[in-house]
Design a protein around this motif. Structure first.
Motif, PDB file in Angstrom:
ATOM      1  N   GLU A 252      17.826  57.228  65.558  1.00  0.00           N
ATOM      2  CA  GLU A 252      18.619  57.764  64.452  1.00  0.00           C
ATOM      3  C   GLU A 252      18.649  56.846  63.239  1.00  0.00           C
TER       4      GLU A 252
ATOM      5  N   ALA B 152      16.935  69.885  69.979  1.00  0.00           N
ATOM      6  CA  ALA B 152      17.572  70.147  71.267  1.00  0.00           C
ATOM      7  C   ALA B 152      18.524  71.328  71.189  1.00  0.00           C
ATOM      8  N   GLN B 175       8.197  72.616  72.401  1.00  0.00           N
ATOM      9  CA  GLN B 175       8.661  71.229  72.483  1.00  0.00           C
ATOM     10  C   GLN B 175      10.028  71.080  71.845  1.00  0.00           C
ATOM     11  N   GLU B 176      10.841  70.225  72.454  1.00  0.00           N
ATOM     12  CA  GLU B 176      12.140  69.948  71.850  1.00  0.00           C
ATOM     13  C   GLU B 176      12.349  68.452  71.790  1.00  0.00           C
ATOM     14  N   GLN B 177      13.062  68.021  70.787  1.00  0.00           N
ATOM     15  CA  GLN B 177      13.367  66.601  70.684  1.00  0.00           C
ATOM     16  C   GLN B 177      14.761  66.469  70.095  1.00  0.00           C
ATOM     17  N   ASP B 178      15.475  65.471  70.530  1.00  0.00           N
ATOM     18  CA  ASP B 178      16.884  65.390  70.176  1.00  0.00           C
ATOM     19  C   ASP B 178      17.127  64.645  68.878  1.00  0.00           C
ATOM     20  N   SER B 179      16.582  63.452  68.764  1.00  0.00           N
ATOM     21  CA  SER B 179      17.005  62.599  67.662  1.00  0.00           C
ATOM     22  C   SER B 179      16.118  62.760  66.429  1.00  0.00           C
ATOM     23  N   SER B 180      16.755  62.712  65.265  1.00  0.00           N
ATOM     24  CA  SER B 180      16.064  62.944  64.000  1.00  0.00           C
ATOM     25  C   SER B 180      14.952  61.939  63.769  1.00  0.00           C
ATOM     26  N   THR B 182      13.130  60.235  65.876  1.00  0.00           N
ATOM     27  CA  THR B 182      11.964  60.483  66.722  1.00  0.00           C
ATOM     28  C   THR B 182      11.206  61.704  66.229  1.00  0.00           C
TER      29      THR B 182
ATOM     30  N   GLY C 242       7.247  65.912  75.608  1.00  0.00           N
ATOM     31  CA  GLY C 242       7.298  67.107  74.774  1.00  0.00           C
ATOM     32  C   GLY C 242       8.558  67.929  74.952  1.00  0.00           C
ATOM     33  N   ASN C 243       9.190  67.846  76.102  1.00  0.00           N
ATOM     34  CA  ASN C 243      10.441  68.559  76.352  1.00  0.00           C
ATOM     35  C   ASN C 243      10.395  70.042  76.046  1.00  0.00           C
TER      36      ASN C 243
END
Lengths: 297, 282, 306
Positions: A252, B152, B175-180, B182, C242-243
């Motif tokens: 972040e 996410a 695909q999913e990713q949580d943090s901005s 990354t 990749g989730n």
């Protein structure tokens, strides 16, 4: 020719594999150190981090990591010492002991996320400890216990049985034999184990994100009264460690020098682990020499 | 050795007990938990606030909007930070919480530099995220497969984006990713990648897209010309007490709004020329 | 006079009392550890089971369904908790990582115990110990900047997927597996080796036919321990896998693991809701898996002894 040639080929393959592993490892460590070392300076190591401007350091995080490590060891060492003595000296050979051993093994292979979330819901929320060093230290203790217990048990087991018999023959109780004869003999091994487990604890992030928290409050390094909320020694303050800091700025962070800070912090982490390893070897040797020479006196 | 360990343990438990006591009755404690996007602003604001108000002790933590809302609802923390309205989050009784909007965040799509696309219509953007378009060629770019990186499930950024862009349609499973941070790095390094982040994560190694020829700028957000934006909320359970209210007032003061919030790439709540409750019609 | 002696004999001596105290101390320590393990188990189990008891998700959907969207009710009125993609992803990366790591670990361990001199062994040993201390976040970012582009350029696809995850895990579990394999090889009695060499066997024949055979239970234990670590790893894998909650069709398409979905989702859900409970069900599977891995290890060790 066959067997000899075969032998040659096989040995060469083994050597090649070993060299490949060394290359992979050297690449990893070299990359981290090369990217990080240029950013490490006295200023970087001591000044506080900054949220969105360049030039932040890792001072509080480094202190938090060390403090948390110390606390974790203080909590986990007595427990694992007792457990280790139990397993090696008192445990009967039956089903219950097997279950106990299994429980310890399961604890050691527990995913750190699960431990972190458990710590979060139980200590942070339920016991109202909040995001604090104490919650973090307890969560880390869960990791450390199985490693340390196994190590202490092995160190005690490696002490020759003759020593036990000698103690018991003198009319000493088992407990006193363990305390006065076995433990000093096993000490070098135990110390090595402690320092090596410290390395793993130092790099742990997932379990701490939800327990020790992800912010380093403004601590005042001239205030050493553990009851003051700005003191670095306060147990109830949230404490972001180095590993958590690396995770946070990578996911972040919006400071302009985020990559540099993260590279520098990673290098510091590796160096710390390296120092731990060297210390383990040195301390182990030193204690061993001291203990054995004391015997000849 | 044993004696030493015993003394250490004894002192430790004593210290523990005392510090646990002292921290509860000495200073006024405000604990703020939630949105990782809002965390840096509140953290810095809290630090500055404490230099003038020494009697107050403020702890700011991340943990995500969901954590923030559920913790403030149970009363475990004083303030819960959130990227989305409380009634958009399932399992939250929004009526019990009081909303304090402290900033506005603009969100925009970003693509890898080599896709050759700089502008998309809203329909095209929607098409990408629903799987209608799979190659940048179809949108006037290079012959390159489109790689969608979503955020996410349940994250504030995704809720805002889907509300304005997908408008009720379902996004493709991808695909999913949580943090901005990354996400930004992934888009920068993956050919053909597209995702969306807050304006503050627009960096030089990615292209921030225009939508319907409107640039993603703070100014366009304040007039609602750029539609994809959201409030940053600080929720309290019921009416905040005096000390908490004072800190919330500080968050809205000129020092925080004009300096801090802008520096971090957010938009001051006072600059908004439109207001919207934007509550999801469910 | 007699009474005094009688008294002395009948009462517990100082040593006995001390012994008792010592025993109690160690029992307390072991009891504490047991309590910790049991409470973690109960806690996760209670939360994890709520998905099925409270939210009425069906167990069959959980293990065979492929649609993971626990916040939303499916057409049958039950939450969409198909965890098969994650379960498959977790097993995929774990097994693949173990397959890659095993030859490397055995080769390196053989080199360290049989071929290298004392110096070479020491250097390798300390490097391996050093690797254990690298935080998984750092591995994750090396994965993002080195492994993902490498996979993309040499194998195709977007780079994110099971293959990239396996590569990262391979490096992460290599130190554990190697050092445990070294221990297993060292535990083989010396006279086995001497006998084989005396019979005129070459070094390789000795290694292959005697050493490795005798050490197999130990090596298997090492591999399973490595797999247990890989199964529970979260932060590093999350960055490169990749989730996507899709059933993996190849090693190169984005997939997800139990841990990656768990870490990503837990901050964005509210405690007590179906979405949150479903995540705890994933944690429960992780816990059960680490139990199964441990039972496997015990079983192998027991078989090896026979």
């Amino acid at each position: 020719m066959n067997t000899k040639l075969q032998n040659k080929i096989a040995i060469t393959i083994i050597k090649a594999i070993a060299i490949m592993v060394v290359i992979i490892l050297a690449f990893l460590i070299g990359r981290i150190l090369l990217q990080g070392l240029p950013h490490i300076s006295w200023h970087f190591l001591t000044s506080p981090s900054r949220a969105f401007t360049a030039g932040g350091g890792i001072g509080p995080q480094l202190f938090n990591s060390l403090y948390l490590l110390l606390l974790t060891l203080i909590i986990s060492f007595p427990i694992s010492l007792g457990a280790g003595i139990y397993l090696s000296e008192y445990a009967p050979k039956n089903g219950i002991t097997t279950v106990i051993r299994m429980a310890i093994e399961v604890l050691s292979s527990l995913p750190s996320v699960v431990v972190g979330l458990f710590g979060f819901l139980l200590f942070v929320v339920q016991f109202k400890l909040g995001y604090s060093i104490l919650s973090g230290a307890i969560a880390l203790t869960f990791f450390n216990l199985p490693l340390l217990t196994r190590n202490i048990e092995e160190s005690i087991n490696s002490v020759s049985n003759l020593q036990r018999e000698a103690g018991l023959a003198l009319g000493m109780s088992k407990w006193r034999t363990v305390n006065k004869i076995i433990l000093p003999e096993a000490l070098p091994g135990i110390v090595t184990g402690i320092v090596l487990s410290a390395g793993r604890v130092f790099g742990e992030a997932a379990a701490l994100i939800y327990t020790a928290g992800q912010s380093a409050t403004n601590v005042n390094f001239s205030n050493w009264n553990p009851f003051s909320s700005t003191s670095p020694l306060n147990l109830m303050r949230p404490a972001e460690t180095l590993a958590v800091h690396i995770w946070k700025i990578n996911s972040e962070g919006i400071m302009p020098d985020a990559t540099a800070v993260s590279a520098g912090a990673s290098a510091v982490l590796i160096i710390a682990v390296l120092v731990f390893n060297l210390m383990a070897r040195f301390l182990g040797n030193y204690l061993y020499k001291k203990m054995t020479s004391a015997e000849t006196k | 050795m044993k004696k030493k360990i015993r003394t250490i343990l004894l002192t430790l438990s004593a210290v523990l007990f005392l510090s646990a006591c002292s921290s509860t009755n000495k200073n006024k404690q405000i604990t703020i938990v939630g949105s990782t996007a809002l965390q840096p602003i509140v953290e810095v604001a809290a630090e500055e606030y404490q230099t003038t108000n020494a009697k107050i002790s403020i702890t700011v933590q991340g943990g995500g909007s969901g954590t923030g809302l559920s913790q403030v609802q149970t009363g475990a923390v004083t303030i819960g930070n959130s990227d989305i309205f409380a009634n958009q989050q399932s399992g939250i009784k929004a009526k019990k919480l009081v909303d304090h909007k402290v900033a506005v965040v603009g969100i925009g799509p970003i693509v890898n530099k080599k896709t050759g696309v700089k502008n998309l219509s809203l329909k095209q953007l929607q098409g990408i995220f629903t799987g209608k378009y799979t190659n940048w060629k179809q949108l006037g770019g290079k012959n390159q497969e489109i790689i969608v990186i979503n955020r996410a499930q349940g994250s504030g950024t995704r809720a805002t984006f889907e509300q304005h862009v997908l408008q009720g349609k379902n996004a493709i499973n991808t695909q999913e990713q949580d943090s901005s941070g990354t996400v930004e790095k992934m888009v920068a390094s993956t050919p053909g990648a597209i995702s969306y982040v807050a304006f503050s994560y627009f960096k030089k190694d990615v292209t921030a897209l225009k939508v319907d020829n409107i640039k993603p700028t703070d100014k366009n957000v304040t007039t609602n010309t750029w539609k994809i934006w959201a409030y940053e909320h600080m929720y309290t359970k019921g009416k905040p007490d005096k000390q908490t209210q004072k800190f919330l007032d500080y968050m809205l003061s000129a020092t925080v709004q004009n300096k801090l919030i802008k520096k971090l790439g957010y938009i001051s709540i006072h600059d908004m020329k439109v207001t919207t409750t934007k509550e999801k019609a469910e | 006079m007699m009474d005094k002696i009688k008294e002395k004999i009948q009462n517990n001596s100082r040593e006995t009392r001390q012994e008792l105290r010592g025993r109690i101390l160690t029992y307390c320590a072991i009891g504490l550890i047991l309590i910790v393990v049991i409470s973690i188990f109960l806690f996760v189990a209670l939360k994890g089971i709520a998905t099925f008891t409270q939210d009425k998700a069906s167990l069959k959907t959980f293990f065979t369904g492929t649609n993971w969207n626990p916040g939303i009710l499916g057409s049958d009125g039950k939450p969409l908790v198909g965890a098969l993609p994650m379960i498959a992803g977790s097993f995929g990366v774990t097994i693949l990582a173990a397959i890659i790591a095993t030859p490397f670990a055995i080769g390196t361990a053989l080199y360290m115990t049989e071929i290298a001199g004392k110096k070479g062994r020491n250097v390798l040993q300390s490097v391996i110990e050093l690797l254990v201390g690298i935080p998984s976040v750092v591995y994750g970012f090396i994965g993002l900047t080195v492994v993902v582009p490498f996979v993309r350029d040499h194998f195709g696809g977007s780079g994110y997927g099971i293959l990239a995850g396996s590569f990262i895990l391979f490096v992460m579990i290599l130190p554990t597996v190697t050092s445990m394999t070294v221990d297993a090889l060292k535990a083989v009695p010396k006279h086995y080796k001497s006998a084989s060499l005396a019979l005129g066997a070459t070094q390789w024949q000795t290694i292959y036919k005697v050493l490795l055979k005798a050490a197999i239970p130990g090596i298997l234990t090492a591999i399973i321990f490595g797999m247990a670590r890989a199964f529970g790893e979260a932060l590093a894998v999350q960055m490169v896998i990749g989730n996507a909650s899709l059933l993996p069709t190849s090693l190169l398409t984005p997939a997800s693991t139990l841990t990656s979905v768990l870490t990503m989702g837990i901050g964005n859900t509210v405690m007590g809701t179906t979405a949150n409970n479903a995540l705890w069900s994933l944690a429960l599977i992780l816990l059960l898996m680490s139990l199964i891995f441990n039972i496997l290890v015990r079983w192998i060790v027991k078989k090896g002894r026979m």
